[in-house]
Scaffold this motif. Structure first.
Motif, PDB file in Angstrom:
ATOM      1  N   GLY A 255     -10.789   6.065  22.559  1.00 10.17           N
ATOM      2  CA  GLY A 255     -10.811   7.205  21.660  1.00 10.17           C
ATOM      3  C   GLY A 255      -9.546   7.341  20.841  1.00 10.17           C
ATOM      4  N   ASP A 256      -8.987   6.194  20.424  1.00  7.88           N
ATOM      5  CA  ASP A 256      -7.682   6.179  19.772  1.00  7.88           C
ATOM      6  C   ASP A 256      -7.801   5.345  18.505  1.00  7.88           C
ATOM      7  OD1 ASP A 256      -5.071   5.960  19.020  1.00  7.88           O
ATOM      8  OD2 ASP A 256      -4.325   5.513  21.032  1.00  7.88           O
ATOM      9  N   LEU A 257      -7.354   5.891  17.383  1.00  7.49           N
ATOM     10  CA  LEU A 257      -7.543   5.193  16.109  1.00  7.49           C
ATOM     11  C   LEU A 257      -6.501   4.110  15.841  1.00  7.49           C
ATOM     12  CD1 LEU A 257      -8.645   7.631  13.305  1.00  7.49           C
ATOM     13  CD2 LEU A 257      -9.756   5.589  14.142  1.00  7.49           C
ATOM     14  N   HIS A 258      -5.440   4.057  16.634  1.00  5.76           N
ATOM     15  CA  HIS A 258      -4.363   3.132  16.293  1.00  5.76           C
ATOM     16  C   HIS A 258      -4.799   1.676  16.333  1.00  5.76           C
ATOM     17  CE1 HIS A 258      -2.094   6.821  17.322  1.00  5.76           C
ATOM     18  NE2 HIS A 258      -1.400   6.439  16.286  1.00  5.76           N
ATOM     19  N   GLY A 259      -5.769   1.358  17.177  1.00  8.83           N
ATOM     20  CA  GLY A 259      -6.297  -0.001  17.192  1.00  8.83           C
ATOM     21  C   GLY A 259      -6.890  -0.384  15.850  1.00  8.83           C
ATOM     22  N   GLN A 260      -7.611   0.554  15.234  1.00  5.98           N
ATOM     23  CA  GLN A 260      -8.205   0.248  13.927  1.00  5.98           C
ATOM     24  C   GLN A 260      -7.141   0.078  12.858  1.00  5.98           C
ATOM     25  OE1 GLN A 260     -11.559   2.276  12.542  1.00  5.98           O
ATOM     26  NE2 GLN A 260     -12.417   2.685  14.550  1.00  5.98           N
ATOM     27  N   VAL A 261      -6.044   0.863  12.963  1.00  8.46           N
ATOM     28  CA  VAL A 261      -4.952   0.695  11.993  1.00  8.46           C
ATOM     29  C   VAL A 261      -4.378  -0.709  12.101  1.00  8.46           C
ATOM     30  CG1 VAL A 261      -2.684   1.505  11.335  1.00  8.46           C
ATOM     31  CG2 VAL A 261      -4.419   3.139  11.990  1.00  8.46           C
ATOM     32  N   LEU A 262      -4.209  -1.169  13.354  1.00  9.01           N
ATOM     33  CA  LEU A 262      -3.644  -2.496  13.570  1.00  9.01           C
ATOM     34  C   LEU A 262      -4.529  -3.579  12.972  1.00  9.01           C
ATOM     35  CD1 LEU A 262      -1.069  -3.263  14.778  1.00  9.01           C
ATOM     36  CD2 LEU A 262      -2.137  -3.525  16.990  1.00  9.01           C
ATOM     37  N   VAL A 263      -5.861  -3.370  13.028  1.00 12.06           N
ATOM     38  CA  VAL A 263      -6.774  -4.376  12.482  1.00 12.06           C
ATOM     39  C   VAL A 263      -6.520  -4.581  10.993  1.00 12.06           C
ATOM     40  CG1 VAL A 263      -9.188  -4.835  11.963  1.00 12.06           C
ATOM     41  CG2 VAL A 263      -8.535  -4.101  14.218  1.00 12.06           C
ATOM     42  N   PHE A 264      -6.190  -3.487  10.283  1.00 11.19           N
ATOM     43  CA  PHE A 264      -5.917  -3.648   8.854  1.00 11.19           C
ATOM     44  C   PHE A 264      -4.703  -4.534   8.621  1.00 11.19           C
ATOM     45  CE2 PHE A 264      -8.687   0.013   8.421  1.00 11.19           C
ATOM     46  CZ  PHE A 264      -9.427  -0.377   7.335  1.00 11.19           C
ATOM     47  N   PHE A 265      -3.688  -4.360   9.469  1.00 11.24           N
ATOM     48  CA  PHE A 265      -2.507  -5.205   9.303  1.00 11.24           C
ATOM     49  C   PHE A 265      -2.829  -6.664   9.626  1.00 11.24           C
ATOM     50  CE2 PHE A 265      -0.369  -1.046  10.010  1.00 11.24           C
ATOM     51  CZ  PHE A 265       0.142  -0.955   8.732  1.00 11.24           C
ATOM     52  N   VAL A 266      -3.681  -6.869  10.639  1.00  7.74           N
ATOM     53  CA  VAL A 266      -4.080  -8.247  10.952  1.00  7.74           C
ATOM     54  C   VAL A 266      -4.818  -8.861   9.770  1.00  7.74           C
ATOM     55  CG1 VAL A 266      -5.495  -9.672  12.456  1.00  7.74           C
ATOM     56  CG2 VAL A 266      -4.132  -7.843  13.424  1.00  7.74           C
ATOM     57  N   ILE A 267      -5.689  -8.057   9.115  1.00  9.11           N
ATOM     58  CA  ILE A 267      -6.435  -8.574   7.962  1.00  9.11           C
ATOM     59  C   ILE A 267      -5.470  -8.949   6.836  1.00  9.11           C
ATOM     60  CG2 ILE A 267      -8.044  -7.916   6.148  1.00  9.11           C
ATOM     61  CD1 ILE A 267      -9.653  -6.422   8.158  1.00  9.11           C
ATOM     62  N   VAL A 268      -4.440  -8.105   6.622  1.00 13.45           N
ATOM     63  CA  VAL A 268      -3.457  -8.416   5.559  1.00 13.45           C
ATOM     64  C   VAL A 268      -2.738  -9.722   5.872  1.00 13.45           C
ATOM     65  CG1 VAL A 268      -1.302  -7.659   4.530  1.00 13.45           C
ATOM     66  CG2 VAL A 268      -3.133  -6.037   4.861  1.00 13.45           C
ATOM     67  N   VAL A 269      -2.307  -9.874   7.136  1.00 12.59           N
ATOM     68  CA  VAL A 269      -1.597 -11.104   7.494  1.00 12.59           C
ATOM     69  C   VAL A 269      -2.523 -12.307   7.376  1.00 12.59           C
ATOM     70  CG1 VAL A 269      -0.456 -12.290   9.385  1.00 12.59           C
ATOM     71  CG2 VAL A 269       0.064  -9.923   8.939  1.00 12.59           C
ATOM     72  N   ALA A 270      -3.808 -12.133   7.742  1.00 11.11           N
ATOM     73  CA  ALA A 270      -4.751 -13.240   7.630  1.00 11.11           C
ATOM     74  C   ALA A 270      -4.940 -13.639   6.177  1.00 11.11           C
ATOM     75  CB  ALA A 270      -6.089 -12.848   8.260  1.00 11.11           C
ATOM     76  N   ALA A 271      -5.016 -12.645   5.283  1.00  7.23           N
ATOM     77  CA  ALA A 271      -5.182 -12.962   3.863  1.00  7.23           C
ATOM     78  C   ALA A 271      -3.962 -13.713   3.342  1.00  7.23           C
ATOM     79  CB  ALA A 271      -5.402 -11.679   3.063  1.00  7.23           C
ATOM     80  N   ALA A 272      -2.752 -13.255   3.726  1.00  4.71           N
ATOM     81  CA  ALA A 272      -1.546 -13.950   3.289  1.00  4.71           C
ATOM     82  C   ALA A 272      -1.513 -15.369   3.835  1.00  4.71           C
ATOM     83  CB  ALA A 272      -0.314 -13.178   3.757  1.00  4.71           C
ATOM     84  N   GLU A 273      -1.885 -15.509   5.112  1.00  6.21           N
ATOM     85  CA  GLU A 273      -1.856 -16.822   5.751  1.00  6.21           C
ATOM     86  C   GLU A 273      -2.827 -17.792   5.075  1.00  6.21           C
ATOM     87  OE1 GLU A 273      -4.513 -17.031   8.581  1.00  6.21           O
ATOM     88  OE2 GLU A 273      -4.273 -19.197   8.618  1.00  6.21           O
ATOM     89  N   VAL A 274      -4.027 -17.292   4.761  1.00  7.25           N
ATOM     90  CA  VAL A 274      -5.021 -18.201   4.190  1.00  7.25           C
ATOM     91  C   VAL A 274      -4.627 -18.584   2.762  1.00  7.25           C
ATOM     92  CG1 VAL A 274      -6.824 -16.846   3.043  1.00  7.25           C
ATOM     93  CG2 VAL A 274      -7.443 -18.616   4.631  1.00  7.25           C
ATOM     94  N   ALA A 275      -3.989 -17.662   2.025  1.00  8.61           N
ATOM     95  CA  ALA A 275      -3.574 -17.999   0.663  1.00  8.61           C
ATOM     96  C   ALA A 275      -2.514 -19.093   0.679  1.00  8.61           C
ATOM     97  CB  ALA A 275      -3.044 -16.748  -0.041  1.00  8.61           C
ATOM     98  N   VAL A 276      -1.471 -18.897   1.505  1.00 11.36           N
ATOM     99  CA  VAL A 276      -0.417 -19.912   1.567  1.00 11.36           C
ATOM    100  C   VAL A 276      -0.956 -21.226   2.137  1.00 11.36           C
ATOM    101  CG1 VAL A 276       1.798 -20.456   2.591  1.00 11.36           C
ATOM    102  CG2 VAL A 276       1.376 -18.179   1.757  1.00 11.36           C
ATOM    103  N   GLY A 277      -1.783 -21.125   3.180  1.00 10.34           N
ATOM    104  CA  GLY A 277      -2.307 -22.334   3.817  1.00 10.34           C
ATOM    105  C   GLY A 277      -3.162 -23.156   2.879  1.00 10.34           C
TER     106      GLY A 277
END
Lengths: 101, 177
Positions: free
Chosen positions: A55-77
């Motif tokens: 019942g805690d939203l912080h996990g969902q906030v973290l998912v957004f940061f993971v998505i941002v890092v994944a997008a950066a990683e895939v662009a550079v890769g």
């Protein structure tokens, strides 16, 4: 009974292992990148499942940061893959061994 | 079996089968399409977990942007799309053993060591929060007490990574000679 947290943990573990198999087995560097995305997705899935279960939203906030890092990683890769393909005419990871000691 | 369980099994089955297809398909383009299907399954799981906004973000970012980027990379490295003798690398045996062992370790940790009694009786999620999830997420991202610094750092990281990607992929002058 409904789908409990255990089901989501099991799905995440299976998806993570599939991604790890792809990273370790396949020869094409692009497939390796796709399987890294699968592994990141399985981790995101677990974040959302635990966020729901606690019942805690912080996990969902973290998912957004993971998505941002994944997008950066895939662009550079992918830029690296295109550059390597331009010089070696191949993206077979067995042939990318310039750094081998 | 309740309806929720049936939907969960169907969506997770789609996700897992698509994931296996990504690992096994020879054609890179078909593997990319299977990866999009797997992302779609994960978005369905997000909807089941009540995270509708995340599901929309998953559709837009993963299926809409990252998959298209990967498909462009496949098209730019087109020679690899032709069928080859084997799709596996030279260390596939060791990789298979490593992946299976890590899966066994994962199952052991989950089933034997990870067990918190808090999950046996999950707390009732306050419906007020779940109904206002987008509002709550939005204010979390921009309120100084919560995530505004990581939010700005993440945007700077993305900008720097994209500029770096353009720089890395820029054609070198000596290549054109």
């Amino acid at each position: 009974m409904t789908a409990t947290i255990d089901w989501y943990v099991a799905l995440s573990a299976i998806l993570f292992t599939i991604g790890a198999l792809g990273v370790l087995l396949r020869r094409s560097a692009i497939i390796v990148f796709m399987c890294i995305e699968l592994m990141l997705n399985s981790a995101n899935l677990l974040f959302v499942a635990f966020a729901r279960s606690l019942g805690d939203l912080h996990g969902q906030v973290l998912v957004f940061f993971v998505i941002v890092v994944a997008a950066a990683e895939v662009a550079v890769g992918l830029a690296l893959i295109v550059t390597i393909f331009r010089t070696k005419r191949s993206i077979n990871i067995d042939e990318i061994n310039l750094l081998k000691g | 079996m309740t309806g929720e369980q049936f939907v969960f099994l169907a969506v997770s089955g789609l996700t897992i089968v698509a994931g296996i297809l990504v690992v096994t398909l020879r054609n890179l383009f078909h593997a990319a399409l299977a990866m999009m299907l797997s992302f779609l399954g994960v978005a369905g799981i997000y909807i089941m977990l009540g995270a509708g906004f995340l599901a929309a973000a998953q559709l837009l970012i993963y299926i809409g942007a990252i998959s298209i980027l990967i498909i462009f990379a496949i098209m730019l490295t087109r020679r690899m799309m032709q069928a080859q003798d084997t799709p596996f690398n030279s260390q596939a045996g060791a990789g298979l053993v490593t992946a299976v062992l890590s899966f066994i370790l994962l199952v052991f940790v989950i089933t034997r060591l990870w067990r918190n009694e808090i999950f046996d009786s999950p707390p009732e999620v306050p419906t007020a929060i779940m109904n206002q999830i987008v509002v709550q997420l939005g204010s979390d991202f921009v309120s100084p007490g919560a995530y505004v610094i990581p939010f700005i750092v993440a945007s700077m990281l993305l900008l720097a990574a994209l500029i770096g990607a353009v720089y890395v992929a820029w054609p070198q002058v000596e290549d054109e000679a």
